[in-house]
Enzyme design. Structure first.
Site, PDB file in Angstrom:
ATOM      1  N   TYR A  54       0.835  -1.198   0.000  1.00 39.80           N
ATOM      2  CA  TYR A  54       0.000   0.000   0.000  1.00 39.80           C
ATOM      3  C   TYR A  54       0.874   1.254   0.000  1.00 39.80           C
ATOM      4  O   TYR A  54       1.691   1.471   0.898  1.00 39.80           O
ATOM      5  CB  TYR A  54      -0.932   0.027   1.205  1.00 39.80           C
ATOM      6  CG  TYR A  54      -2.039  -1.009   1.171  1.00 39.80           C
ATOM      7  CD1 TYR A  54      -2.357  -1.705   0.008  1.00 39.80           C
ATOM      8  CD2 TYR A  54      -2.782  -1.289   2.305  1.00 39.80           C
ATOM      9  CE1 TYR A  54      -3.370  -2.638  -0.026  1.00 39.80           C
ATOM     10  CE2 TYR A  54      -3.805  -2.220   2.292  1.00 39.80           C
ATOM     11  CZ  TYR A  54      -4.093  -2.903   1.124  1.00 39.80           C
ATOM     12  OH  TYR A  54      -5.101  -3.837   1.098  1.00 39.80           O
ATOM     13  N   LEU A 225     -17.690  -0.631   1.306  1.00 38.02           N
ATOM     14  CA  LEU A 225     -18.578   0.506   1.040  1.00 38.02           C
ATOM     15  C   LEU A 225     -18.872   0.683  -0.443  1.00 38.02           C
ATOM     16  O   LEU A 225     -19.514   1.666  -0.841  1.00 38.02           O
ATOM     17  CB  LEU A 225     -17.960   1.788   1.606  1.00 38.02           C
ATOM     18  CG  LEU A 225     -17.976   1.920   3.134  1.00 38.02           C
ATOM     19  CD1 LEU A 225     -17.174   3.135   3.578  1.00 38.02           C
ATOM     20  CD2 LEU A 225     -19.409   2.004   3.666  1.00 38.02           C
ATOM     21  N   ALA A 226     -18.400  -0.262  -1.259  1.00 39.43           N
ATOM     22  CA  ALA A 226     -18.661  -0.240  -2.707  1.00 39.43           C
ATOM     23  C   ALA A 226     -18.208   1.068  -3.342  1.00 39.43           C
ATOM     24  O   ALA A 226     -18.833   1.567  -4.272  1.00 39.43           O
ATOM     25  CB  ALA A 226     -20.138  -0.494  -2.998  1.00 39.43           C
ATOM     26  N   GLY A 228     -18.453   4.024  -2.477  1.00 37.40           N
ATOM     27  CA  GLY A 228     -19.423   5.115  -2.412  1.00 37.40           C
ATOM     28  C   GLY A 228     -20.510   5.061  -3.452  1.00 37.40           C
ATOM     29  O   GLY A 228     -21.277   6.018  -3.599  1.00 37.40           O
TER      30      GLY A 228
END
Length: 311
Positions: A54, A225-226, A228
């Protein structure tokens, strides 16, 4: 088992650390991480999810700065990271690498960046077709015996891959992290499209959720959360339903999206990846309240998101 060490919700740290390159992180990046971590803690989230790739390691590094500036914080949280992906470099393409010595080396590098002596959980990030399970077993066993890693898991693996690996390990695999959300529904669609023409279009390895549930392997949902998709400003039928449910239950649309995952009997623990404090705060009720969705409401959300009736 739910999530990591019983965690209902995890905070995913992929958004911390600045740019996606090998440049140095800045004081502003540290401040950004402090704000996100603080919002997560205020929301009751105490499990933090990392990966060595990351932000080219900077997500772990800025988190290490936060830990160094907050005496006692490490003892209050659960810390997990992943290894097994090597990003493209100047002389090679990206690849997967679960060779034993590399696993050990990358854990040592993650510990240094995170400024901690031990990881609560290490996940193998992606399947490596060239990996030798006996070599992985030796590496994980060594890390465990040295006290560098307490528990182990995998990410993005099927039931068959987990079983093949577990057969060689002396330590149990306790987590499988998969992309799961109201927007990414292959994991649940695959179970109801069996014996229909749509089954051939579903790439999710059927039986993986059931295998994990039956074998005490906690499921974590990345992308929960897909991105947003259902809680942003662009109206959609599913978004309108989510908003109405949130209002009727005195909570937020983000919580409704997470409750949809948590309502599943497999005990799915969402990993929220937003770095915006206000959106992290909006997930608070998914930590402190049991999912308040009826059987019918859960299905209403599913069919609304899929845009078609069930088979």
């Amino acid at each position: 088992m739910t999530g990591t060490a019983g965690s209902r919700v995890l905070y995913g740290c992929m958004g911390l650390g600045g740019s996606w390159d090998d440049s140095a992180y800045t004081a502003a990046d540290i401040g950004h991480a402090e704000a996100a971590v603080g919002a997560a803690l205020d929301a009751g989230i105490t499990a933090f999810d990392h990966a060595d790739i990351y932000r080219y390691g900077k997500s772990e590094a800025v988190f290490g700065e936060v830990l160094a500036a907050s005496p006692g914080l490490r003892e209050r949280i659960t810390l997990q990271t992943k290894c097994g992906i090597r990003l493209p470099g100047s002389e090679r393409r990206g690849l997967y690498d679960l060779r034993g010595p590399g696993i050990v080396r990358r854990v040592e590098e993650s510990l240094a960046r995170l400024r901690t002596d031990t990881l609560d959980v290490l996940l193998l990030h992606r399947p490596d077709p060239l990996a030798r399970p006996d070599e992985i077993a030796e590496a994980l066993g060594s890390l465990h015996r040295q006290g560098l890693v307490k528990q182990f898991g995998v990410s993005n693996m099927s039931a068959a891959q987990i079983a093949h690996l577990q057969a060689q390990l002396d330590v149990p695999l306790v987590v499988n992290q998969l992309e799961m959300s109201l927007g990414h529904r292959d994991w649940v669609e695959g179970g109801v499209t069996v014996n229909t023409a749509a089954a051939s279009e579903n790439g999710f390895p059927h039986g993986t959720v059931e295998y994990c549930s039956a074998n005490g392997i906690g499921l974590q949902a990345w992308g929960a959360l897909a991105r947003g998709r259902f809680t942003g400003s662009k109206p959609t039928p599913a978004g309108e339903l989510i908003g109405a449910l949130a209002e009727s239950k005195g909570t937020t649309p983000e919580t409704i999206v997470l409750w949809w995952l948590q309502r599943h009997p497999a005990g799915i623990a969402p990993v929220i990846g937003t770095s915006r404090p206000e959106r992290i705060t909006a997930c608070r009720d998914a930590v402190s309240r049991e999912p308040e969705l009826t059987h019918e409401e859960w299905y209403d959300l599913w069919t609304s998101a899929r845009g078609a009736p069930l088979p």
